[in-house]
Design a protein around this motif. Structure first.
Motif, short mmCIF file in Angstrom:
data_model
loop_
_atom_site.label_atom_id
_atom_site.label_comp_id
_atom_site.label_asym_id
_atom_site.label_seq_id
_atom_site.Cartn_x
_atom_site.Cartn_y
_atom_site.Cartn_z
N GLU A 273 65.50 21.48 42.69
CA GLU A 273 65.35 20.16 43.29
C GLU A 273 64.07 19.46 42.88
O GLU A 273 63.87 18.29 43.21
CB GLU A 273 65.42 20.29 44.82
N LYS A 274 63.20 20.18 42.16
CA LYS A 274 61.98 19.62 41.55
C LYS A 274 60.98 19.08 42.57
O LYS A 274 60.24 18.13 42.29
CB LYS A 274 62.34 18.51 40.55
N LEU A 275 60.94 19.68 43.76
CA LEU A 275 59.92 19.28 44.72
C LEU A 275 58.58 19.88 44.29
O LEU A 275 58.52 21.01 43.79
CB LEU A 275 60.26 19.78 46.12
N SER A 276 57.54 19.12 44.48
CA SER A 276 56.20 19.62 44.17
C SER A 276 55.75 20.60 45.26
O SER A 276 56.36 20.67 46.35
CB SER A 276 55.21 18.47 44.10
N LEU A 277 54.67 21.31 44.98
CA LEU A 277 54.11 22.23 45.97
C LEU A 277 53.76 21.49 47.26
O LEU A 277 54.04 21.95 48.37
CB LEU A 277 52.86 22.90 45.40
N GLN A 278 53.17 20.31 47.11
CA GLN A 278 52.78 19.52 48.29
C GLN A 278 54.01 19.06 49.07
O GLN A 278 54.01 19.05 50.31
CB GLN A 278 51.94 18.31 47.86
N GLU A 279 55.06 18.69 48.36
CA GLU A 279 56.28 18.24 49.04
C GLU A 279 56.95 19.40 49.79
O GLU A 279 57.43 19.23 50.92
CB GLU A 279 57.26 17.64 48.02
#
Length: 401
Positions: free
Chosen positions: A259-265
């Motif tokens: 889903e390509k969420l960043s670490l922060q997301e």
């Protein structure tokens, strides 16, 4: 120090969106369990912050948007100045969520201790920074007032290594990756209150369910922590208001890789968008969701799903702790949901009927201190927690003797 009520202990509990405070008389012996007064600034960082205290209904306040926590502390300081009436604060006790491997007991804070505690911020990013901001401000502006850090992790230093170790390469243990446990000040209060309430029974196989916006269980034997649900972080264990609780780490890998969420997301999802709020899409609070369960509309279905999962996770984890304890003598509910939601307590206990747990419905509806039926194989109780008093007691012993 004076024993005539002239000296006071201030307890600060600083979170991401609120600062709670309580003021206790610092006379001889342990402080009285009821504070002289208390209050909080809430809604910090939001559009409508407010301030309230023991005898003052909440009223709107304006906080400097560039540093709202410092502004909130200033409001508390100004109010204290008005109410002190010539008395003095002799020490300030802080609830600090994480003491890491190093701190297994309350400690007086100086610059070196503060630096250690700042290094633990990544272990408790929702709570640690705000408590330490208050410590830092007071060290700089009032170095004459001793400060004591009281750690939520400290109570669980009695856990066996098998309960603390994570199934990671051994070098992770040496780096401090282990299960710490939290809500320790609440559980420490139970070790005082439960023997008073239940006598020798409290020294047996006891599980305390701290159910608030954050939630955890602690299995105790001889009033010592032998198992707990929160682990390396305050994300582990039970499903909470906005936090996931235990989660297959493969789901995190999927969210980041596919889903390509960043670490922060991902962190934002885990801490702020999950739990009761995430599953229901409505609220993080059982008291809001319970009236919405009836009906066939999607909102009702999601409220039912969220509450069913919430209760199932509690029942599942209680079962696991019963296995570790080798049985169960006493089950106690505490914190906001645990103390005030008779329906959640009923659903949890219904799920524990296989243990012989049976409730007295009248006592449960009244939030009585003992809510189990006479026929119950396990005594079930409700005990209001008092983390601030525990912190004040630690501070008094450490600073004033």
């Amino acid at each position: 120090m004076s024993g005539h009520g002239s000296d006071l202990i201030l307890v600060l509990n600083c979170g991401s969106s609120s600062i709670k405070f309580a003021v206790f008389e610092a006379g001889e012996g342990p402080p009285a369990r009821v504070p002289a007064w208390n209050g909080k600034v809430q809604g910090i960082g939001g559009s409508t912050p407010d301030f309230g205290e023991t005898d003052v209904p909440p009223f709107a306040v304006t906080l400097d948007a560039s540093d709202p926590h410092r502004a909130a502390l200033q409001i508390i300081s100004e109010r204290l100045t008005v109410r002190l009436e010539g008395r003095r604060i002799v020490t300030v006790a802080h609830r600090v969520v994480h003491g890491g491997v190093k701190y297994a007991a309350p400690i007086r804070v100086d610059a070196a201790v503060l630096a250690d505690l700042i290094s633990y911020v990544p272990l408790a990013p929702l709570h640690q920074p705000f408590a330490l901001e208050a410590v830092e401000i007071l060290l700089r502006e009032r170095p004459d007032i001793p400060q004591v850090a009281c750690f939520d992790t400290a109570f669980h230093h009695t856990l066996d290594k098998v309960e603390r170790q994570l199934p990671l390469p051994y070098a992770a243990w040496d780096r401090g990756l282990r299960r710490y446990g939290f809500h320790g000040l609440s559980y420490a209060y139970m070790t005082v209150a439960l023997p008073e309430r239940h006598g020798a029974l409290a020294r047996g196989r006891t599980i305390v369910a701290h159910l608030g916006s954050g939630a955890s269980l602690c299995g105790m034997r001889e009033l010592r922590s032998v198992a707990t649900t929160m682990g390396f972080s305050a994300l582990d264990g039970l499903m909470m208001g906005t936090r996931t609780g235990v989660l297959d780490p493969g789901a995190l890998l999927y969210m980041m890789e596919i889903e390509k969420l960043s670490l922060q997301e991902v962190a934002h999802v885990l801490y702020h968008q999950s739990g009761l709020l995430g599953v229901s899409g409505i609220s993080s609070e059982p008291r809001v969701l319970l009236p919405l369960e009836a009906g066939d509309e999607p909102e009702a279905s999601r409220a039912r799903d969220a509450l069913a999962l919430y209760v199932r996770r509690i029942v599942r984890e209680i079962g696991a702790q019963v296995a570790v304890l080798g049985g169960l003598d006493l089950l106690v509910f505490t914190a906001g949901v645990g103390e005030h939601s008779a329906e959640i307590r009923k659903r949890v206990c219904d799920g524990l009927a296989f243990l012989g747990v049976a409730l007295d419905p009248v006592a449960n509806a009244a939030d009585a201190t003992t809510i189990s039926a006479p026929s119950s194989a396990v005594i079930v109780g409700v005990e209001p927690t008092n983390e601030e008093w525990i912190a004040a007691s630690h501070a008094r012993r450490l600073v004033t003797g």
